[in-house]
Design an enzyme around this catalytic site. Structure first.
Site, mmCIF file in Angstrom:
data_model
loop_
_atom_site.group_PDB
_atom_site.id
_atom_site.type_symbol
_atom_site.label_atom_id
_atom_site.label_comp_id
_atom_site.label_asym_id
_atom_site.label_seq_id
_atom_site.Cartn_x
_atom_site.Cartn_y
_atom_site.Cartn_z
ATOM 1 N N ARG A 48 0.841 -1.211 0.000
ATOM 2 C CA ARG A 48 0.000 0.000 0.000
ATOM 3 C C ARG A 48 0.873 1.257 0.000
ATOM 4 N NH1 ARG A 48 -4.590 -0.021 4.454
ATOM 5 N NH2 ARG A 48 -2.838 0.571 5.778
ATOM 6 N N LYS B 253 -3.023 6.016 1.492
ATOM 7 C CA LYS B 253 -2.832 6.441 2.886
ATOM 8 C C LYS B 253 -1.864 7.614 2.898
ATOM 9 C CE LYS B 253 -2.584 4.386 7.453
ATOM 10 N NZ LYS B 253 -3.891 4.869 7.898
ATOM 11 N N GLU C 283 -16.542 5.641 4.079
ATOM 12 C CA GLU C 283 -15.901 5.085 5.270
ATOM 13 C C GLU C 283 -15.923 6.098 6.402
ATOM 14 O OE1 GLU C 283 -11.654 4.314 5.084
ATOM 15 O OE2 GLU C 283 -11.416 5.756 3.454
#
Ligand code: PLP
Ligand code: COI
Length: 350
Positions: A88, A191, A227
């Site tokens: 990620r 992220k 989310e």
């Protein structure tokens, strides 16, 4: 390291820890200059000195990761799927035109920081964990909007307890935000710090409404669940369905991926990843949970939508049976209490 020579654990009240920064002795640092990564080393200085023009400071050219180390009953120190965090971070680096941190360097940084701070790893049974924060920042002199010429990869660790004030499996609440977290083709699925700075106000507003966190809907239609501010959402619905948003603007959570696999393979639920129309489907929600490294699996007791609270299992005051079971399975694997048949844990040699 020989068991007899393990450093003594710090005298912390592990069970009382919250999710706060606790300084530990060592952190790992590697730098990228002239197209190459340094080998990396452990250092003790917790400060980072960067040029005032550093692109990380002005243009948010930075990304980070979050994972935990836990102590198994036999004393082994376990990471949970760190290869997925490495991957990620590779994706985020690519999106922000930063050099990627090779998986070997990422794992070396994480393992070195954990091993060097062994005394800070909460013991088995304490309920706490060692939170690991890898980060990649664009540093060096700069002014215009362009990518940095130098980068720093750093990994620090901090022992932590539960992310939400209420420990264990106590329920939390969410309030639907009027603000958008991420655009459909923006950066929501990476992220990167920029996503979180934009969410701070939403979190504060949600807290002013009496909720723990903001719940973001999709930015295009404000209809489908995206989310929460620091966690993905999963929903157990009527008919044995276990659903999570299909949105491409949410962070691909390592915890969620694992929970979806457990729901399907261990609980025999029908899992679906698709748009969840909040107002249209909320009447079918039996249990809702927020999931992530920090949040683990936090049962969501109620959600504030258009000024009305909607509560779920047990009037929103206790976790439902599916959430409970998934929590036990996930945490049991992470803590080395349950056989790791999926090969998700990664032992750090001490
Ligand atoms: N969504 C957001 C916005 C997060 O910050 C996090 C935390 O990392 C997650 C979801 C959960 O991701 P993971 O399970 O990989 O920690
Ligand atoms: C994590 O769960 O690891 C996160 O990065 C969330 C963060 C807001 C603490």
């Amino acid at each position: 390291m020989n068991q007899q020579h393990l450093p003594e654990k710090k005298a912390l009240n592990w069970a009382e820890l919250g999710f706060q920064y606790q300084s530990t002795e060592y952190r790992f640092r590697a730098v990228h200059r002239n197209g190459e990564w340094s080998e990396g080393e452990l250092i003790t200085d917790k400060m980072i000195s960067v040029h005032e023009g550093a692109p990380a400071l002005h243009y948010a050219q930075q990304c980070f990761e979050g994972l935990k180390a836990q102590t198994a009953p036999d004393g082994r120190v376990l990471l949970f799927r760190p290869d997925l965090n490495a991957e990620r971070m590779r994706q985020a680096a690519g999106r922000l035109l930063m050099p990627h941190v090779p998986e070997e360097l990422f794992i070396k940084g994480v393992e070195s920081a954990v091993r060097a701070n062994y005394a800070w790893i909460p013991p088995h049974g304490s309920g706490a964990a060692l939170y690991i924060r890898p980060m990649l920042i664009g540093v060096g002199e700069n002014l215009g909007l362009k990518t940095a010429k130098e980068f720093e990869f750093r990994v620090f660790v901090s022992p932590v307890g539960p992310y939400y004030k209420s420990a264990g499996l106590a329920t939390i609440s969410l309030a639907v935000s009027d603000l958008d977290r991420a655009a459909p083709a923006g950066t929501g699925n990476y992220k990167i710090g920029a996503n979180y700075a934009g969410g701070l106000l939403a979190t504060r507003q949600a807290q002013e409404l009496g909720a723990n966190e903001a719940l973001f809907l999709d930015a295009r239609e404000r209809r489908y669940i995206d989310e929460a501010g620091s966690a993905n959402i999963v929903v157990a619905m009527t008919g044995g369905r276990f659903v999570t948003p299909g949105s491409s603007a949410v962070l691909p959570s390592v915890t969620r991926r694992s929970i979806m696999a457990l729901a399907e393979q261990e609980l025999g639920l029908k899992t679906e990843q698709r748009g969840i129309d909040l107002r249209g489907e909320i009447a079918d929600f039996e249990e809702v949970a927020a999931c992530g490294t920090a949040a683990v699996i936090s049962p969501v007791g109620k959600i504030l939508v258009d000024g009305n609270w909607h509560s779920f299992y047990g009037n929103g005051e206790e976790p439902g049976p599916i959430t409970q079971k998934l929590y036990e399975l996930l945490v049991g694997i992470q803590r080395g209490e349950i056989a790791d048949k999926y090969h998700w844990t990664h032992e750090v040699s001490i």
